[in-house]
Write an enzyme that holds these catalytic residues in place. Sequence first.
Site, PDB file in Angstrom:
ATOM      1  CG  ASP A 147     -30.694 -14.254  30.060  1.00  0.00           C
ATOM      2  OD1 ASP A 147     -31.807 -13.711  30.200  1.00  0.00           O
ATOM      3  OD2 ASP A 147     -29.667 -13.855  30.646  1.00  0.00           O
ATOM      4  CG  HIS A 183      -1.774  -1.201   1.340  1.00  0.00           C
ATOM      5  ND1 HIS A 183      -1.308  -2.424   1.791  1.00  0.00           N
ATOM      6  CD2 HIS A 183      -3.090  -1.384   1.036  1.00  0.00           C
ATOM      7  CE1 HIS A 183      -2.295  -3.303   1.761  1.00  0.00           C
ATOM      8  NE2 HIS A 183      -3.376  -2.704   1.314  1.00  0.00           N
ATOM      9  CG  HIS A 216      -6.028   1.478  -0.642  1.00  0.00           C
ATOM     10  ND1 HIS A 216      -6.189   1.970   0.637  1.00  0.00           N
ATOM     11  CD2 HIS A 216      -6.045   0.121  -0.535  1.00  0.00           C
ATOM     12  CE1 HIS A 216      -6.301   0.939   1.473  1.00  0.00           C
ATOM     13  NE2 HIS A 216      -6.222  -0.183   0.791  1.00  0.00           N
ATOM     14  CG  ASP A 232     -11.179   8.021   5.136  1.00  0.00           C
ATOM     15  OD1 ASP A 232     -11.689   9.006   5.698  1.00  0.00           O
ATOM     16  OD2 ASP A 232     -10.405   8.106   4.167  1.00  0.00           O
ATOM     17  N   GLY A 233     -10.823   4.075   7.249  1.00  0.00           N
ATOM     18  CA  GLY A 233     -11.227   2.708   7.598  1.00  0.00           C
ATOM     19  C   GLY A 233     -11.342   2.534   9.097  1.00  0.00           C
ATOM     20  CD  GLU A 269     -19.965  -6.810  24.649  1.00  0.00           C
ATOM     21  OE1 GLU A 269     -19.984  -6.127  23.593  1.00  0.00           O
ATOM     22  OE2 GLU A 269     -20.937  -6.841  25.446  1.00  0.00           O
ATOM     23  CG  HIS A 324      -3.694  -0.014   4.825  1.00  0.00           C
ATOM     24  ND1 HIS A 324      -4.625   0.305   5.790  1.00  0.00           N
ATOM     25  CD2 HIS A 324      -3.657   1.047   3.976  1.00  0.00           C
ATOM     26  CE1 HIS A 324      -5.142   1.491   5.531  1.00  0.00           C
ATOM     27  NE2 HIS A 324      -4.563   1.975   4.443  1.00  0.00           N
ATOM     28  CG  PHE A 368     -22.314 -11.076  24.440  1.00  0.00           C
ATOM     29  CD1 PHE A 368     -23.137 -11.293  23.334  1.00  0.00           C
ATOM     30  CD2 PHE A 368     -22.906 -10.897  25.681  1.00  0.00           C
ATOM     31  CE1 PHE A 368     -24.517 -11.330  23.478  1.00  0.00           C
ATOM     32  CE2 PHE A 368     -24.288 -10.939  25.829  1.00  0.00           C
ATOM     33  CZ  PHE A 368     -25.098 -11.149  24.723  1.00  0.00           C
ATOM     34  NE  ARG A 400     -27.982 -17.104  35.929  1.00  0.00           N
ATOM     35  CZ  ARG A 400     -29.253 -17.475  36.023  1.00  0.00           C
ATOM     36  NH1 ARG A 400     -29.691 -18.527  35.352  1.00  0.00           N
ATOM     37  NH2 ARG A 400     -30.094 -16.797  36.760  1.00  0.00           N
ATOM     38  CG  HIS A 447     -28.210 -14.007  26.491  1.00  0.00           C
ATOM     39  ND1 HIS A 447     -28.949 -13.473  25.469  1.00  0.00           N
ATOM     40  CD2 HIS A 447     -27.880 -12.965  27.310  1.00  0.00           C
ATOM     41  CE1 HIS A 447     -29.085 -12.164  25.663  1.00  0.00           C
ATOM     42  NE2 HIS A 447     -28.435 -11.836  26.769  1.00  0.00           N
TER      43      HIS A 447
HETATM   44  C1  TPP Z   1     -11.254  -4.857   9.831  1.00  0.00           C
HETATM   45  C2  TPP Z   1     -10.717  -4.694   8.452  1.00  0.00           C
HETATM   46  N1  TPP Z   1     -11.546  -4.769   7.415  1.00  0.00           N
HETATM   47  C3  TPP Z   1     -11.088  -4.657   6.160  1.00  0.00           C
HETATM   48  C4  TPP Z   1      -9.760  -4.478   5.927  1.00  0.00           C
HETATM   49  C5  TPP Z   1      -9.237  -4.406   4.509  1.00  0.00           C
HETATM   50  N2  TPP Z   1      -8.814  -3.030   4.218  1.00  0.00           N
HETATM   51  C6  TPP Z   1      -7.546  -2.657   4.284  1.00  0.00           C
HETATM   52  S1  TPP Z   1      -7.318  -1.033   3.972  1.00  0.00           S
HETATM   53  C7  TPP Z   1      -8.968  -0.801   3.715  1.00  0.00           C
HETATM   54  C8  TPP Z   1      -9.505   0.550   3.366  1.00  0.00           C
HETATM   55  C9  TPP Z   1      -9.058   1.522   4.343  1.00  0.00           C
HETATM   56  O1  TPP Z   1      -9.324   2.800   3.913  1.00  0.00           O
HETATM   57  P1  TPP Z   1      -8.503   3.997   4.531  1.00  0.00           P
HETATM   58  O2  TPP Z   1      -8.396   3.846   5.968  1.00  0.00           O
HETATM   59  O3  TPP Z   1      -9.118   5.240   3.998  1.00  0.00           O
HETATM   60  O4  TPP Z   1      -7.058   3.767   3.932  1.00  0.00           O
HETATM   61  P2  TPP Z   1      -6.377   4.549   2.733  1.00  0.00           P
HETATM   62  O5  TPP Z   1      -7.233   4.305   1.524  1.00  0.00           O
HETATM   63  O6  TPP Z   1      -6.321   5.945   3.128  1.00  0.00           O
HETATM   64  O7  TPP Z   1      -5.044   3.891   2.601  1.00  0.00           O
HETATM   65  C10 TPP Z   1      -9.653  -1.990   3.884  1.00  0.00           C
HETATM   66  C11 TPP Z   1     -11.106  -2.140   3.704  1.00  0.00           C
HETATM   67  C12 TPP Z   1      -8.908  -4.415   7.046  1.00  0.00           C
HETATM   68  N3  TPP Z   1      -7.596  -4.265   6.919  1.00  0.00           N
HETATM   69  N4  TPP Z   1      -9.416  -4.492   8.288  1.00  0.00           N
END
Ligand code: TPP
Length: 665
Positions: free
Chosen positions: A470, A26, A261, A155-156, A412, A66, A438, A520, A474
Amino acid sequence: MSTPRELANAIRALAMDAVQRANSGHPGAPMGMADMAEVLWRSVLKYNPGNPRWIDRDRFVLSNGHASMMLYAVLYLTGYPLGIEEIKNFRQLGSRTPGHPEHDLDIGIETTTGPLGQGVANAVGMALTEKLLALEFNRPGLDVVDHHTYVFMGDGCLMEGVSHEACSFAGTFRLGKLIGFYDDNGISIDGKVVGWFDDDTPKRFEAYGWHVIPHVDGEDSDAVAEAIKAARAETVRPSLICCKTVIGFGAPNRQGTKAAHGEALGADEVALARKTLNWPYPAFEIPAPIKQAWDHREAGAAAEAKWNELFARYRAAYPQLAAELERRMRGDLPKTWNEIATQARAAALKESKPLATRQTSQASLNVIGPLLPELLGGSADLTGSNNTQQKNTTAVTPTDFSGHYFHYGVREFGMTAMMNGMALHGGFIPYGGTFLVFSDYARNAVRLASLMRARVILVYTHDSIGLGEDGPTHQPIEQLTSLRAMPNLSLWRPCDALETAVAWIAAIERSGPTALVLTRQALPQQPRSAEQQGAVRRGGYVLIDCAGAPEALVIATGSEIGIAAEAVKTLNDRGRRVRLVSMPATDIFDAQDAAYRESVLPKAIVRRLAVEAGATLGWWHYVGSQGRVLGIDQFGASGKASDVFPHFGFTADNIVKQVEELMKN
Ligand SMILES: Cc1ncc(C[n+]2csc(CCOP(=O)(O)OP(=O)(O)O)c2C)c(N)n1
C-alpha cells in the site's frame, strides 16, 4: 415571580461579569444562548444537582465549549456544588471553572469541550449508549434507562467536519433521543459567517435523516419550549432545533458583532448591558428570588427519588440485571475478571505459529469478549483488516440494536469522538479500529480522551512499512512517536500473542485511553520463562539475556523483536554478551520504579541500539548519546514487506553489524 427573561439574564450577567473580571473569555455565546439554557435547565432537563452521577440523568454537552460561562452559570444557579467563588475565579489557575469545560462529573460537567465539533460527536456517542443500554436492561414497565442527550452547538461546530461524521451516523442509526440546538447567530471569530459558511443547515440535517425544527427564535423562551416539545415527541429521528440568536444579546454596542465573541465587553459596555437587560444588581450578585427560582436541588432530588423507586422495583424483579447495570455504570470489572485475564494469557501462550498481532489481538478478543459484555467494538470500515469483530457477534444495524459491534463507516475522527462519549456515558468500554496511519485523522479526539482519562481502546493495525504494497501513504512513520508524546495515553506495540494479550488486559484495566499498535504481517512467538511472562506487564523487560554482564543492549518493539532476537542470538553465539530488551509499552516501562528500570537497562551499559520501524526521535532518550537508533526518518516505500524491510535496513544481519560497530567504540 421572575420571568423567564429575568432568569435568563442571571446567566447573561454572570457570563459578562466573570469574563470582565478575568478580562478573558467569551461573553457573546452565553448571552445569546441564555434563554435556550433557561428553558432547557428549568423545564426540561432531568438532573439532580445533589447527585451528578445519577445514572438515568439526561446528558448535556456544550459542544461550543468557549461558551463555558453559560454552563458554569447554570451549574451554579441550579445548585451543583460550584460556588460563586468559582464563578469569580473563572479562568484562574486551579479553579473549577477553566476557560473551556473540563470533564468534572462532581459538578455536572459531562465532557471536555472546546475543540469545536467534538462535543457533538460525544453527544452522539452518549445517545448511542443510552439506546444500547435501554435495549439491554429495560424490562416491560421498567424503563430504568430512559434519558435524552442534549447538545448545544454553534456555527463553528457545524463547520467542523467531525460534526458531519457524527451527525450522519446519528441519523443513520436513528438516535431519536438525541436533541441538538444550533446556536445560529451568524457570527464566528472572523465576522459574519455568511462569507464562509452559507450552508442550508436544515437541509443538511434533513439529508442525514434528522428531524429538523428550523427558524426558532432562540431568544423567545416560549418558542424554544415548543420546539423542545416537538423534538421530544419525535422518538425515531434525532432532532435539530435551529435557534436564531443574537451573539452578546443585551450588550447594546457589541451584540450581533464579532466583538461580542471572544473578549471582555469592557466596564462601560457591561454597565450599559445592565441597563438594557434591566439587571440593576451588582456584579456576581443574584437576587434571592431569582436564585431560588433556579435552584433545582429539591426538584432534582425528587426526580431521582422517583427513579430510585422504579429501580427498587426493577431490582426486586431482576436482581442480577440491576447489579449488572450498576456495575457497568460504575465502570468496575466483573468479579471474574482475573480469571478472564488468566484465560486470555493462557490462550496466547498456546500459540506457537507465526501470527500477525492483529490476529493475536482478535484471538484475545475472542476469549475476553464473550465474558466481558461491556467490551464493545467497531471499526472505521476496516473490520476485516483490523480484526476487531469478536467471533459470534453481529453488528448493530439501524433497525436492530441487538448486535454487539459497530461498522462506524469511514469516520476515524467521528468514531473516536463518539467512543469518548460512550466511555463517558458509562456502561461500555468502547474499542475501535483503523490503520495506525489514520490515527492522525482522529488525533484530537485521542487527545481529549487522554485529557479526560476516558477508557477507550484504539486498535491501530498496519503499524509500519511492514504493511508493504500500500506504500508510503499508508505506512506510518512518525505516528508511534507522536502518540507516545501524548500525556496519559498508553501505547502498546506487542511482538507476539502473549504481549498482545497482556496489552488488551492492561487496556481494559486502565482508567484512561490505550492504543494497541498491531501488525499486518506474521511475527514469530517468543519463548519466555515464567518470570519473563510476568514481566511483560511492566512495559519493558529482558527477553534474551547473555551469560555474565552485558556489553551491549538491543531494545526493540513489536515486529522488530523477531530480527533483533535473531541478531542477539548470533552475537552471543559469537561470544559477545548482548541483552535484548522488549519494550512494548514505553510509558508503562517509564512508570516502573528506578530499581526495576536499572535492572533492565543498567546505566553502566552505554552501547545501546534501539530498533523500531518508525521515527527515531523518541529513542535517543533510551540509548543515550553513545547509542544508535535503527529507525526510519523518511517516508516508506511501496513493495513487498519482505523487500521493504531490508531496503530500510531492518535485517538481523544489519543489527549484528550495528552492534559490532558499537562495540568497536
Ligand atoms: C477545532 C477548533 N478550531 C478553532 C477553535 C477556535 N475557535 C473558538 S470559537 C471559534 C469560532 C466559533 O464560532 P461560533 O461557533 O459561531 O461561536 P460564536 O461566535 O457564536 O461564539 C473558533 C474558531 C476551536 N475552539 N476549535
